[in-house]
Design a protein around this motif. Structure first.
Motif, short mmCIF file in Angstrom:
data_model
loop_
_atom_site.label_atom_id
_atom_site.label_comp_id
_atom_site.label_asym_id
_atom_site.label_seq_id
_atom_site.Cartn_x
_atom_site.Cartn_y
_atom_site.Cartn_z
N ASN A 4 10.12 -0.74 6.68
CA ASN A 4 9.58 0.18 5.62
C ASN A 4 8.90 -0.33 4.79
O ASN A 4 8.33 0.06 3.75
N LEU A 5 8.54 -1.78 4.93
CA LEU A 5 7.91 -2.90 3.96
C LEU A 5 6.51 -2.12 3.55
O LEU A 5 5.64 -1.80 4.27
N HIS A 6 6.40 -1.84 2.12
CA HIS A 6 5.10 -1.35 1.67
C HIS A 6 4.44 -0.05 2.03
O HIS A 6 3.54 0.32 1.92
N GLN A 7 5.73 0.85 2.14
CA GLN A 7 5.61 2.13 2.69
C GLN A 7 6.31 3.21 1.93
O GLN A 7 7.52 2.51 1.41
N SER A 8 6.23 4.25 1.96
CA SER A 8 7.15 5.47 1.55
C SER A 8 7.04 6.43 2.56
O SER A 8 6.01 6.61 3.21
N THR A 9 8.15 7.42 2.70
CA THR A 9 8.05 8.45 3.52
C THR A 9 6.66 9.36 3.16
O THR A 9 6.12 9.93 3.89
N ASN A 10 6.57 9.42 1.88
CA ASN A 10 5.38 10.30 1.18
C ASN A 10 3.97 9.86 1.83
O ASN A 10 2.99 10.63 1.67
N ASP A 11 3.68 8.63 2.25
CA ASP A 11 2.57 8.36 2.79
C ASP A 11 2.20 8.35 4.23
O ASP A 11 1.52 8.45 5.11
N ARG A 53 -8.78 13.61 9.87
CA ARG A 53 -8.91 12.18 9.83
C ARG A 53 -8.50 11.43 8.59
O ARG A 53 -8.48 9.98 8.52
N GLN A 54 -8.77 11.77 7.35
CA GLN A 54 -8.45 11.50 6.18
C GLN A 54 -6.71 11.17 5.98
O GLN A 54 -6.13 12.24 5.55
N VAL A 55 -6.41 9.84 5.97
CA VAL A 55 -4.93 9.68 5.53
C VAL A 55 -4.53 8.94 4.36
O VAL A 55 -5.38 8.29 3.87
N ASN A 56 -3.43 9.26 4.01
CA ASN A 56 -3.01 8.72 2.69
C ASN A 56 -2.22 7.43 2.80
O ASN A 56 -1.58 6.92 1.93
N LEU A 57 -2.20 6.68 4.14
CA LEU A 57 -1.63 5.63 4.05
C LEU A 57 -1.99 4.48 3.26
O LEU A 57 -3.04 4.32 3.15
N GLY A 58 -0.94 3.90 2.58
CA GLY A 58 -0.96 2.86 1.35
C GLY A 58 -0.84 3.39 0.22
O GLY A 58 -0.94 2.78 -0.93
N GLY A 59 -0.85 4.89 0.15
CA GLY A 59 -0.31 5.44 -1.38
C GLY A 59 0.92 5.40 -1.67
O GLY A 59 1.18 5.59 -2.79
N THR A 60 1.89 5.23 -0.85
CA THR A 60 3.34 4.88 -1.11
C THR A 60 3.78 6.20 -1.59
O THR A 60 3.56 7.36 -1.11
N ALA A 61 4.74 6.21 -2.80
CA ALA A 61 5.21 7.56 -3.02
C ALA A 61 4.42 8.63 -3.91
O ALA A 61 4.81 9.71 -3.46
N THR A 62 3.44 8.36 -4.62
CA THR A 62 2.77 9.59 -5.10
C THR A 62 1.41 9.37 -4.82
O THR A 62 0.51 10.14 -5.40
N GLY A 63 0.91 8.28 -4.04
CA GLY A 63 -0.56 8.07 -4.00
C GLY A 63 -1.24 7.23 -4.78
O GLY A 63 -2.41 6.73 -4.81
N THR A 64 -0.40 6.65 -5.75
CA THR A 64 -0.92 5.47 -6.44
C THR A 64 -1.10 4.21 -5.88
O THR A 64 -1.62 3.43 -6.30
N LYS A 81 -4.82 -5.55 -0.32
CA LYS A 81 -5.29 -6.23 1.01
C LYS A 81 -4.39 -5.51 2.12
O LYS A 81 -5.09 -5.13 3.17
N TYR A 82 -3.19 -5.22 1.90
CA TYR A 82 -2.35 -4.57 2.85
C TYR A 82 -3.00 -3.19 3.07
O TYR A 82 -3.05 -2.62 4.30
N ILE A 83 -3.49 -2.44 2.12
CA ILE A 83 -3.75 -1.19 1.98
C ILE A 83 -4.96 -0.84 3.03
O ILE A 83 -4.98 0.03 3.96
N TYR A 84 -5.85 -1.73 2.74
CA TYR A 84 -7.08 -1.77 3.46
C TYR A 84 -6.74 -2.25 5.12
O TYR A 84 -7.34 -1.56 6.00
N LEU A 85 -6.01 -3.22 5.14
CA LEU A 85 -5.77 -3.73 6.43
C LEU A 85 -4.66 -2.75 7.39
O LEU A 85 -5.19 -2.62 8.51
N VAL A 86 -3.86 -2.04 6.99
CA VAL A 86 -2.80 -1.27 7.61
C VAL A 86 -3.79 -0.12 8.20
O VAL A 86 -3.29 0.26 9.27
N ASN A 87 -4.78 0.35 7.31
CA ASN A 87 -5.50 1.44 7.86
C ASN A 87 -6.68 1.12 8.90
O ASN A 87 -6.64 1.86 9.96
N ASP A 88 -6.97 -0.34 8.91
CA ASP A 88 -7.73 -0.78 9.82
C ASP A 88 -6.87 -0.85 11.21
O ASP A 88 -7.43 -0.62 12.38
N TYR A 89 -5.76 -1.29 11.28
CA TYR A 89 -4.99 -1.39 12.26
C TYR A 89 -4.52 -0.14 13.02
O TYR A 89 -4.44 0.10 14.38
#
Length: 477
Positions: free
Chosen positions: A134-141, A221-232, A239-247
């Protein structure tokens, strides 16, 4: 049975040694024993893809050692293929905005990754469900992102089934093009239509649903992955936020993109209301068609019986020879369930408060159930009912000739009052309208035959029979 001990914030519990799930899954299973409905497998598969995207991004950026990262990725791929399905048994109705399901996936992936590395399950010092999977993630994203992926994956097959249903109805439109019959408004006789025109109207309605469902996929198609707990995005490197969405885009093959406002994507679920509304519209169309087919096939002696539905099973335990319209009845029931699910989704989306909607599991369950059920119903409707429908052309002709509605085509020549007199006389004496018209000398047989044809009576304009004399009918007596 051998066990292992796991602990969490609340204490320590015994877990079956061979289980891939852990203490968080165990507690959730005990807390939410409320229905026979389990979390939809497409949510599990989608979460596994999200976890793989996260693991690949974290591995590339150096946040995971290669051996651990590759083991996690391998485990993610297994779960995404539907393997280890017996480890995902949580009730669909659960509190916590999907946290229980997210942790179920985290624990199964962690323990399978440990097994791949040749280590015992529960060795969380090596691979931890939270710290590594669950590294760099939250259930909420991750959960709302998985909801969108799962919905798209089920939405496209539904659109395809609606396209096939449309084609089947269009084939019947062509087959029945020359069969003239009574039209009906408010269940009363109305001006004639062809049976083909009725099926053509059904096809056109389904075509609209097909197009709407195909286009609405873009809204997911619009996802909030990388927003973690509240979207912040707290605790998620940029770099992770951009890369995880690319993957994620590469792994799913879908046109996914990071939401411009991830706080909005975390707290608001109106997009699922919008999608559900269009699924409901398709269900309403199928509901209407199924109801019409039940009426048109009613009989065989006590109803219209204008069409024959393919017989699928005996219809009564006491009445020999009775065959019921079971396929349209099934479609009606599925449609009603979809409509009910739409109301659930609207209510649940409206109950989200501030930065999170805790009822995401209900929205996911209702939406995915609607998508899956309606696609299956559309396929069965087409294969087991629509394709096998035949017409009772003689019955259609018989009822039309006995109906006073034929006189409507003659209004330009008779006028409303005289036409009404013809109808009253026909009904009073139980005689066909055509017989009354000929007896009164209003038309010759040739003139009536020229007017009362399928082509003439079912298209715009005033019918003009060949060689029709222009004098008033009274003058021709």
């Amino acid at each position: 049975m051998s066990t292992r001990r796991e602990h969490d914030f609340l204490g320590t519990r015994e877990i079956p040694a061979e289980a891939y799930y852990g203490i968080h899954t165990l507690r959730a299973a005990e807390n939410f024993r409320v229905s026979r409905h389990q979390v939809h497998p497409e949510i599990i598969k989608a979460l596994a893809v999200v976890k793989e995207a996260a693991a690949r991004a974290n591995l590339d950026l150096g946040y995971l050692p290669r051996d651990k990262g590759e083991a996690i990725i391998a485990a993610c791929r297994e779960v995404a293929r539907g393997e280890l399905a017996d480890q995902f048994f949580l009730d669909a109705f659960q509190g916590g905005a999907g946290t229980s399901t997210n942790m179920n996936v985290n624990e199964v992936i962690a323990n399978r990754a440990l097994e791949i590395m040749g280590l015992p399950k529960g060795d969380y010092a090596t691979i931890h469900p939270n710290d590594h999977v669950n590294l760099h993630q939250s259930t909420n994203d991750v959960y709302p992102t998985a909801m969108r992926i799962a919905a798209i994956r089920l939405l496209l097959p539904l659109a395809e089934e609606m396209a096939r249903l449309q084609e089947a109805l269009q084939e019947k439109e062509a087959t029945f093009a020359g069969i003239l019959k009574i039209g009906r408004t408010e269940f009363q006789d109305a001006v004639p239509v062809t049976l083909g025109q009725e099926f053509g109207a059904y096809a056109q309605a389904v075509a609209r649903d097909r197009w709407r469902l195909y286009k609405v996929e873009e809204r997911l198609r619009q996802v909030n992955l990388g927003g973690t707990a509240t979207g912040t995005g707290l605790n998620a490197p940029l770099k992770y936020i951009y890369l995880v969405n690319d993957y994620l885009r590469r792994l799913t093959g879908l046109g996914l993109a990071r939401a411009e406002n991830m706080i909005d994507g975390t707290q608001n679920m109106d997009v699922f209301v919008e999608v559900s509304g269009l699924i409901k519209a398709a269900a309403v169309t199928m509901h209407k068609i199924a109801g019409d087919l039940r009426f048109l096939s009613a009989g065989p002696k006590g109803g219209p019986a204008e069409i024959n539905l393919p017989p699928r099973q005996a219809g009564s335990s006491i009445m020999p020879g009775k065959v019921n319209p079971v396929i349209p009845e099934m479609v009606n029931q599925v449609a009603m369930q979809v409509m009910a699910n739409d109301m659930l989704i609207a209510m649940a989306a409206g109950q989200g408060h501030l930065e999170l909607n805790p009822f995401a599991p209900l929205i996911a369950h209702a939406l995915l159930e609607s998508l899956e059920m309606l696609a299956a119903a559309a396929r069965i409707f087409r294969e087991e009912c629509i394709d096998g429908i035949t017409a009772n052309a003689g019955r259609c002709r018989e009822m039309l000739e006995q109906s006073p509605v034929l006189v409507t085509a003659l209004l330009p020549y008779l006028g409303y009052d005289r036409a009404s007199e013809v109808v009253r006389e026909a009904e009073a004496h139980g005689r066909p309208v055509k017989e009354i018209l000929l007896a009164k000398g209003f038309f010759t047989p040739e003139e009536l035959d020229g007017i009362l044809t399928p082509a003439a009576m079912t298209k715009p304009g005033i019918i003009k029979p060949v060689n029709r004399r222009q004098e008033e009918p009274e003058a021709r007596k």
